[in-house]
Motif scaffolding. Structure first.
Motif, short mmCIF file in Angstrom:
data_model
loop_
_atom_site.label_atom_id
_atom_site.label_comp_id
_atom_site.label_asym_id
_atom_site.label_seq_id
_atom_site.Cartn_x
_atom_site.Cartn_y
_atom_site.Cartn_z
N PRO A 151 -0.84 -5.78 8.05
CA PRO A 151 -1.09 -7.27 8.05
C PRO A 151 -1.12 -8.07 6.77
O PRO A 151 -0.11 -9.48 7.51
N ASN A 152 -2.16 -8.28 6.42
CA ASN A 152 -2.27 -9.01 5.36
C ASN A 152 -1.23 -9.76 4.50
O ASN A 152 -0.55 -10.69 4.43
N THR A 153 -0.23 -8.33 4.21
CA THR A 153 1.05 -8.57 3.55
C THR A 153 2.04 -8.94 4.31
O THR A 153 3.16 -9.50 3.79
N ASP A 154 2.46 -8.70 5.00
CA ASP A 154 3.15 -8.54 6.53
C ASP A 154 3.05 -10.39 6.70
O ASP A 154 3.86 -10.97 6.66
N VAL B 102 12.88 -0.91 3.66
CA VAL B 102 12.56 0.15 4.90
C VAL B 102 12.76 -1.78 6.51
O VAL B 102 11.81 -2.45 5.97
N VAL B 103 12.88 -1.21 7.16
CA VAL B 103 12.82 -2.51 8.25
C VAL B 103 12.88 -2.43 9.59
O VAL B 103 12.64 -1.39 9.83
N SER C 182 4.91 -2.07 3.30
CA SER C 182 5.09 -0.30 2.53
C SER C 182 6.58 -0.23 2.52
O SER C 182 7.21 -1.39 3.16
N GLY C 183 7.62 0.61 2.19
CA GLY C 183 8.43 0.61 2.84
C GLY C 183 9.04 0.06 1.60
O GLY C 183 10.65 -0.43 1.40
N GLY D 260 1.99 1.97 -4.39
CA GLY D 260 2.59 2.99 -2.98
C GLY D 260 2.15 4.17 -2.41
O GLY D 260 0.99 4.33 -2.20
N TYR D 261 2.53 4.13 -0.77
CA TYR D 261 2.41 5.48 -0.01
C TYR D 261 1.19 6.46 -0.13
O TYR D 261 0.54 6.51 -0.01
#
Length: 276
Positions: A101-104, A139-140, A150-151, A228-229
């Motif tokens: 969530p920091n990245t969000d 990805v959304v 991610s995505g 990456g993931y």
């Protein structure tokens, strides 16, 4: 993108998250600084932590679309509804703690100050200027917000182009795409003491730091890494003038990639020995 906006003085690492996003003033992020978000040293934790490597938290996974929504679900439905629910657990800035969530939060700030989607920002400021062969995809979630942690999907060759642009300190395709000061900030890394105090500190990542969403090895080649993931990797070694892009994937997230880091770190020495 954040390094670019800090270099251009659009973003201030010392400003609080509440300054940029009043919607998060009463959340655990409210009094954290942008710099702490960039280095993932915010003391913000999930109210319920499942230990699931894929989603980190069930409600977060539902909000982002990684988990199926139960019939009786009453929680947040997208990232903008989820982030205000996160709670402060300790003092910010004390230790590195990887929380997606920091990245969000960072993505939301970038979108707010530029008044466009994250995809539009990356496309206009970076991707088109690279001369990428293919459109990238993102990805959304249900609010059509990019899943910033991610995505992001691109081809191997285009990811290598991006890495080469960073290796050249922002210059690529006959133009200065990112300011050199932004790249120098990436190369410098972050707070090694905060990383050493983290829960994931291990001999395999001794001397590491984390900043601007990059893992910094502080090895003899000054290498820094985007992971990456499922084990995808962009490894940039400025002092060795080498870039490695890796797209192969584990079926599930891997908590470690030290076998690849060790191999990539050894290649410059092997090349030098062959040249000698």
């Amino acid at each position: 993108m954040a390094a670019l906006l800090v270099a251009e003085q659009v973003l201030d690492p010392q400003a609080t998250i509440a300054y940029y996003l009043p919607e998060l003033a009463n959340s655990g992020f409210g009094d954290a600084t942008l710099g702490q978000v960039l280095g993932m040293s915010t003391a913000v934790g999930f109210a319920e932590h499942t230990g699931n490597l894929v989603t980190e938290n069930f409600k977060y996974g539902v909000a982002l679309g990684w988990n199926s929504r139960p019939a009786d679900y009453q929680g947040p439905n997208n990232v903008y509804e989820f982030l205000p629910t996160m709670l402060k657990t300790d003092v910010h800035g004390q230790r590195f703690s990887y929380q997606t969530p920091n990245t969000d939060v960072l993505a939301w700030i970038i979108k707010r100050v530029l008044n466009c989607s994250l995809a539009e920002a990356v496309s206009g400021f970076i991707w088109q200027k690279l001369g990428a062969e293919r459109d990238a995809l993102w990805v959304v979630d249900s609010a059509c917000a990019e899943t910033a942690g991610s995505g992001f999907c691109s081809t191997l060759r285009d990811m290598a182009r991006f890495g080469q642009m960073l290796l050249r300190r922002g210059t690529f395709n006959r133009q200065q795409i990112l300011p050199e000061t932004a790249i120098l900030a990436l190369e410098a890394g972050g707070d090694q003491a905060a990383f050493e105090r983290s829960a994931i500190a291990h001999p395999s990542n001794a001397n590491y730091s984390y900043n601007y969403q990059w893992w910094h090895t502080h090895n003899q080649h000054g290498a820094y890494i985007a992971n990456g993931y499922g084990g995808q990797m962009l490894y940039i070694a400025p002092k060795a003038e080498l870039v490695f892009a890796k797209m192969s994937s584990y079926p599930t997230p891997t908590p470690d990639g030290s076998e690849f880091y060790a191999a990539m770190g050894a290649i410059p020495s092997l090349i030098a020995a062959l040249q000698a």
